[in-house]
Design a protein around this motif. Structure first.
Motif, PDB file in Angstrom:
ATOM      1  N   SER A  65       0.848  -1.192   0.000  1.00 26.64           N
ATOM      2  CA  SER A  65       0.000   0.000   0.000  1.00 26.64           C
ATOM      3  C   SER A  65       0.884   1.242   0.000  1.00 26.64           C
ATOM      4  CB  SER A  65      -0.930   0.006   1.217  1.00 26.64           C
ATOM      5  OG  SER A  65      -0.185   0.245   2.394  1.00 26.64           O
ATOM      6  N   ASP A  66       0.268   2.416   0.044  1.00 25.45           N
ATOM      7  CA  ASP A  66       1.036   3.655   0.021  1.00 25.45           C
ATOM      8  C   ASP A  66       1.958   3.790   1.229  1.00 25.45           C
ATOM      9  OD1 ASP A  66       0.221   4.590  -2.373  1.00 25.45           O
ATOM     10  OD2 ASP A  66      -1.325   5.930  -1.592  1.00 25.45           O
ATOM     11  N   GLY A  67       1.482   3.342   2.399  1.00 27.01           N
ATOM     12  CA  GLY A  67       2.245   3.603   3.613  1.00 27.01           C
ATOM     13  C   GLY A  67       3.148   2.488   4.084  1.00 27.01           C
ATOM     14  N   PHE A  68       2.901   1.267   3.641  1.00 29.53           N
ATOM     15  CA  PHE A  68       3.647   0.153   4.210  1.00 29.53           C
ATOM     16  C   PHE A  68       3.514  -1.086   3.326  1.00 29.53           C
ATOM     17  CE2 PHE A  68      -0.629   0.361   5.940  1.00 29.53           C
ATOM     18  CZ  PHE A  68      -1.126  -0.894   5.646  1.00 29.53           C
ATOM     19  N   VAL A  69       4.343  -2.074   3.641  1.00 26.65           N
ATOM     20  CA  VAL A  69       4.171  -3.422   3.100  1.00 26.65           C
ATOM     21  C   VAL A  69       3.803  -4.312   4.280  1.00 26.65           C
ATOM     22  CG1 VAL A  69       6.654  -3.914   3.268  1.00 26.65           C
ATOM     23  CG2 VAL A  69       5.197  -5.357   1.861  1.00 26.65           C
ATOM     24  N   ASN A  73       1.938 -13.899   7.531  1.00 27.35           N
ATOM     25  CA  ASN A  73       2.378 -15.287   7.587  1.00 27.35           C
ATOM     26  C   ASN A  73       1.363 -16.117   8.376  1.00 27.35           C
ATOM     27  OD1 ASN A  73       4.675 -14.812   6.058  1.00 27.35           O
ATOM     28  ND2 ASN A  73       5.962 -14.376   7.833  1.00 27.35           N
ATOM     29  N   PRO A  74       1.515 -17.442   8.401  1.00 26.49           N
ATOM     30  CA  PRO A  74       0.496 -18.263   9.058  1.00 26.49           C
ATOM     31  C   PRO A  74       0.153 -17.847  10.484  1.00 26.49           C
ATOM     32  CG  PRO A  74       1.910 -19.676   7.757  1.00 26.49           C
ATOM     33  CD  PRO A  74       2.491 -18.302   7.673  1.00 26.49           C
ATOM     34  N   PHE A  75       1.144 -17.518  11.300  1.00 28.37           N
ATOM     35  CA  PHE A  75       0.861 -17.223  12.706  1.00 28.37           C
ATOM     36  C   PHE A  75       1.296 -15.825  13.147  1.00 28.37           C
ATOM     37  CE2 PHE A  75       1.238 -21.933  12.739  1.00 28.37           C
ATOM     38  CZ  PHE A  75      -0.075 -22.214  13.111  1.00 28.37           C
ATOM     39  N   ARG A  76       1.778 -15.022  12.221  1.00 31.11           N
ATOM     40  CA  ARG A  76       2.223 -13.677  12.598  1.00 31.11           C
ATOM     41  C   ARG A  76       2.073 -12.734  11.410  1.00 31.11           C
ATOM     42  NH1 ARG A  76       5.349 -11.887  16.933  1.00 31.11           N
ATOM     43  NH2 ARG A  76       5.774 -14.042  17.562  1.00 31.11           N
ATOM     44  N   THR A  77       1.686 -11.500  11.697  1.00 26.14           N
ATOM     45  CA  THR A  77       1.533 -10.467  10.669  1.00 26.14           C
ATOM     46  C   THR A  77       2.517  -9.337  10.938  1.00 26.14           C
ATOM     47  OG1 THR A  77      -0.816 -10.994  10.400  1.00 26.14           O
ATOM     48  CG2 THR A  77      -0.075  -8.874   9.558  1.00 26.14           C
ATOM     49  N   HIS A  78       3.237  -8.922   9.906  1.00 31.75           N
ATOM     50  CA  HIS A  78       4.238  -7.861  10.037  1.00 31.75           C
ATOM     51  C   HIS A  78       3.841  -6.686   9.152  1.00 31.75           C
ATOM     52  CE1 HIS A  78       6.898 -10.985  11.768  1.00 31.75           C
ATOM     53  NE2 HIS A  78       6.419 -11.753  10.791  1.00 31.75           N
ATOM     54  N   ARG A  79       3.783  -5.506   9.729  1.00 36.66           N
ATOM     55  CA  ARG A  79       3.507  -4.284   8.967  1.00 36.66           C
ATOM     56  C   ARG A  79       4.751  -3.400   9.018  1.00 36.66           C
ATOM     57  NH1 ARG A  79      -2.073  -0.951   9.261  1.00 36.66           N
ATOM     58  NH2 ARG A  79      -2.704  -2.930   8.324  1.00 36.66           N
ATOM     59  N   ILE A  80       5.352  -3.168   7.838  1.00 41.49           N
ATOM     60  CA  ILE A  80       6.633  -2.471   7.760  1.00 41.49           C
ATOM     61  C   ILE A  80       6.473  -1.196   6.943  1.00 41.49           C
ATOM     62  CG2 ILE A  80       9.080  -2.734   7.175  1.00 41.49           C
ATOM     63  CD1 ILE A  80       8.102  -5.859   6.806  1.00 41.49           C
TER      64      ILE A  80
END
Length: 201
Positions: A65-69, A73-80
């Motif tokens: 998206s505009d602000g992040f990637v 994953n199966p058991f964890r979500t990462h917003r960078i």
């Protein structure tokens, strides 16, 4: 504002949906042939198989998206955030390295297998992002890691061209508590079911 781009794995999706359909059909067959009690007894292992197939091969994604990637994953979500990305690699899978040195791999974008890698020609990676000496078969268009990497690289380059670079930090990782709980419950129920139904020596 461009719409977010969502990348999901292609290779395992067909097999995953086949497994889910087979599990559902098996429950229907058990209901018809053995009745509701048998369905209750065998539902946990069959639902577990379908759940694992969905969790590993349907749900994972990479959202740009505009602000992040966002790497789900199966058991964890990462917003960078874009400003916190130091490097992008595809050696084992699409991997984002943050400015703090953390390496986050995307389950949804694995590198190709050995056969596909050996069959990759140099010209297939010629237009891939990166320097010539660092490009790998996993950067090639048509591979899951390569296609996802291209999308992320393009949005990161656009972010940096518009003067957004320099704001480091801000990456957030969230544990999928509900997914872990469902998996644990189904696994425990399946173990109980199999211990009650399988013959003991």
């Amino acid at each position: 504002m461009p719409e977010p781009v969502v990348f999901r794995p292609r290779g395992g999706q067909i097999l995953a949906w086949v497994a889910i359909v087979v599990c559902a059909a098996s429950l229907v067959l058990i209901l018809v042939t053995d009745g509701p009690l048998a369905v209750v007894l065998w539902s946990s292992p069959l639902v577990l198989i379908a759940w694992i197939a969905w969790l590993l091969y349907v749900r994972p994604s990479v959202t740009v998206s505009d602000g992040f990637v966002e790497i789900d994953n199966p058991f964890r979500t990462h917003r960078i955030p874009w400003g916190d990305i130091d490097d992008i690699d595809t050696r084992f899978a699409l991997t984002v390295t943050t400015t703090g040195g953390r390496r986050i791999r995307a389950w949804a974008a694995p590198a190709p297998g050995i056969r596909r890698a050996l069959a990759t020609r140099r010209e297939e990676v010629a237009e891939s992002p990166g320097d010539g000496d660092t490009r790998r078969p996993s950067d090639a268009a048509g591979t899951e890691s390569g296609d996802a990497s291209l999308i992320v690289h393009r949005r990161l380059d656009e972010y940096r061209r518009t003067g957004g670079a320099g704001r480091t930090g801000g990456s957030v990782s969230t544990l999928g508590v509900a997914r872990i709980a469902v998996t644990s419950v189904l696994l425990a129920a399946s173990v109980v079911t199999l211990s009650l139904t399988l013959p003991h020596g």
